[in-house]
Design an enzyme around this catalytic site. Structure first.
Site, mmCIF file in Angstrom:
data_model
loop_
_atom_site.group_PDB
_atom_site.id
_atom_site.type_symbol
_atom_site.label_atom_id
_atom_site.label_comp_id
_atom_site.label_asym_id
_atom_site.label_seq_id
_atom_site.Cartn_x
_atom_site.Cartn_y
_atom_site.Cartn_z
ATOM 1 C CE LYS A 116 -1.565 2.943 2.887
ATOM 2 N NZ LYS A 116 -1.718 4.141 2.139
ATOM 3 C CD GLU A 147 12.737 5.056 8.766
ATOM 4 O OE1 GLU A 147 12.128 5.991 9.157
ATOM 5 O OE2 GLU A 147 13.223 5.225 7.292
ATOM 6 C CB CYS A 181 13.079 9.553 7.256
ATOM 7 S SG CYS A 181 14.138 8.237 6.499
ATOM 8 C CD GLU A 208 10.360 12.885 10.810
ATOM 9 O OE1 GLU A 208 11.260 12.600 10.313
ATOM 10 O OE2 GLU A 208 9.482 12.272 11.433
#
Length: 495
Positions: free
Chosen positions: A178, A253, A292, A389
């Site tokens: 997905k 992750e 990331c 983040e």
């Protein structure tokens, strides 16, 4: 574009969503619609899992010899090389990155398929265990885990897909993938290449659709044996909770808040200074900071701060924004209106908390989701912009005076994905790298990775590893086979 693509792939066939739902894919450069895809739901997801289950339990792929599996991965790599320009252009338009970044992504995807093909080909047939008797043959072998749910993010849709698809197939698994609902197109292209390469029907399945329906169903589905998720912390924890009831394997992750530590001695020469500034820009602003492992936290020695930040800000103001396929463009837009608004909110909150704006901090004139590369000076760990983040082109600056303080600042985060240290002192480099609690630490560099080396983080950056031998092991179960070559009665019971 009004005609929807059939972007759901189940059991070897392309189809539309059972519900007939579709989704418009937006070009982030000008906010125009450039594609329409099928919007899958739980029924499509269940169908895809059923196809993957049947292909694993009764199909040929899990029982295909290693040499043939490796050969298929190499065929996919060759097809990626053939279609490099087409796929790179599609990645550029879908995700907003430059064409050169798109090309680099395709090359890295090719390398991942080649690496895992080589890795499985070079393995032995199992680890022989000495049982202390010539009458016992004992061996530890590795088998595919089963049906894998692969959920990928919007920032590197093709690259992150390859980090999951290549080892999953190399190990003999079947899967349902997905992609992010806002950047699905290169995953569709990859599925087409897998079919062209000769992967058996049902071994690979694709459902395009939102995370709260398709992703959630994959995570909880009782016929899924492993879920591998790359994305944000909030979504990742939901995946882990949903997977817990069926006790399936989970690999997460979840991003990072990555420090880039610069000691003054790294800038003792003009060449060293130029390199460290250039790499700080690269660390923070590649793909508009939507990485990331972005080096979004610059931690610079106090004596160097003013000179370093002034030059960094000067160069940041000169970064050329635009459509990624246009000549001379160095940075594209953010991926969506939502991501633009999020970035604006972070910068506003930082200024309210006392940060000093040295560069950027605004949208340029014109359409699309562009935001100027932004440098925020005089930051500290109490600020939200330093803790959370962002996934935008925002660099915060903190300072230190001692090596101990530098390490303390670098580790003062809930995340632990990646970080870097810049110094001319080899001993200091080893000490600081050894003390940094991050899954990847670069010394006098930022961003490179190797498919042979594991990738993943400490803390809330996730669990498990991708790439390297451990990345293949994530998609396997370990089995001990103990064979008695001379069986005889045990006589435990008198009987």
């Amino acid at each position: 574009m009004s005609t929807a693509q059939q972007t759901i792939h189940v059991g070897g066939e392309w189809r539309s969503a059972v519900s007939g739902a579709t989704r418009e894919i937006i070009d982030p450069v000008d906010a125009s619609v450039f594609a329409v895809v099928s919007e899958g739901g739980t029924t499509d997801t269940d169908d895809a899992v059923a196809a993957a289950r049947a292909a694993f339990d009764d199909g040929t792929w899990p029982r295909t010899p290693v040499a043939e599996r490796a050969a298929l991965l190499r065929r996919v790599a060759a097809l990626l090389e053939r279609d490099r320009e087409r796929i790179a252009g599609l990645e550029s338009q879908d995700a907003g990155k430059t064409l050169e970044e798109g090309r680099t992504d395709v090359d890295c995807v090719r390398d991942a398929f080649v690496y895992f093909a080589d890795l499985v080909m070079n393995e032995s047939g199992g680890r022989v265990v000495d049982a202390g008797s010539d009458d016992i043959h004992s061996v530890v072998v590795h088998e595919p885990v089963g049906v894998c749910a692969l959920i990928t993010p919007w920032n590197y849709p093709l690259l992150q897909a390859s980090w999951k698809v290549a080892p999953a197939l190399a190990a003999g698994n079947t899967f349902v993938i997905k992609p992010s609902e806002i950047t699905p197109l290169t995953t569709v292209a990859l599925m087409e290449l897998l079919m062209e390469a000769g992967l058996p029907p049902g071994a690979a399945n694709l459902v395009t659709g939102p995370g709260d329906t398709v992703g959630a169903r994959l995570a909880e589905h009782p016929d899924v044996d492993l879920v591998s998720f790359t994305g944000g912390l909030v979504s990742g924890t939901k995946v882990a909770h949903a997977a817990a009831d069926t006790v399936k394997k989970v690999a997460l992750e979840l991003g990072g808040k990555n420090p880039n530590v610069v000691f003054a001695d790294a800038c003792a020469t003009e060449e060293g200074f130029d390199t460290a500034v250039d790499q700080a820009l690269n660390a923070a602003f590649i793909h508009s900071g939507q990485v990331c492992s972005a080096g979004s936290r610059l931690i610079v020695e106090e004596s160097l701060r003013e000179r370093f930040v002034a030059e960094l800000a000067r160069r940041a103001e000169k970064i050329r924004l635009g459509r990624g396929t246009d000549k001379g463009v160095e940075c594209g837009p953010l991926v969506s209106a939502q991501q633009l608004a999020r970035t604006q909110d972070f910068v506003a909150s930082a200024l309210e908390e006392g940060a000093v704006l040295r560069a950027g901090g605004e949208r340029p004139d014109g359409p699309g989701y562009f935001y100027r590369p932004t440098v925020l000076d005089r930051c500290n760990r109490r600020m939200r912009v330093v803790r959370e983040e962002i996934f935008g082109p925002v660099l915060t600056v903190e300072t230190f005076r001692t090596e101990h303080e530098a390490v303390t600042l670098a580790n003062d985060t809930e995340f632990g994905l990646a970080g870097a240290v810049w110094t001319a002192d080899a001993g200091r480099a080893r000490r600081v790298a050894g003390r940094m609690r991050h899954g990847t630490v670069w010394i006098n560099d930022f961003h490179p990775y190797l498919p042979q080396a594991e990738w993943g983080g400490f803390g809330k950056s996730g669990t498990g590893r991708e790439l390297g031998p451990t990345g293949l092991a994530e998609y396997r179960e370990t089995k001990h086979i103990y064979q008695n070559l001379a069986p005889r009665p045990v006589r435990w019971f008198a009987g």
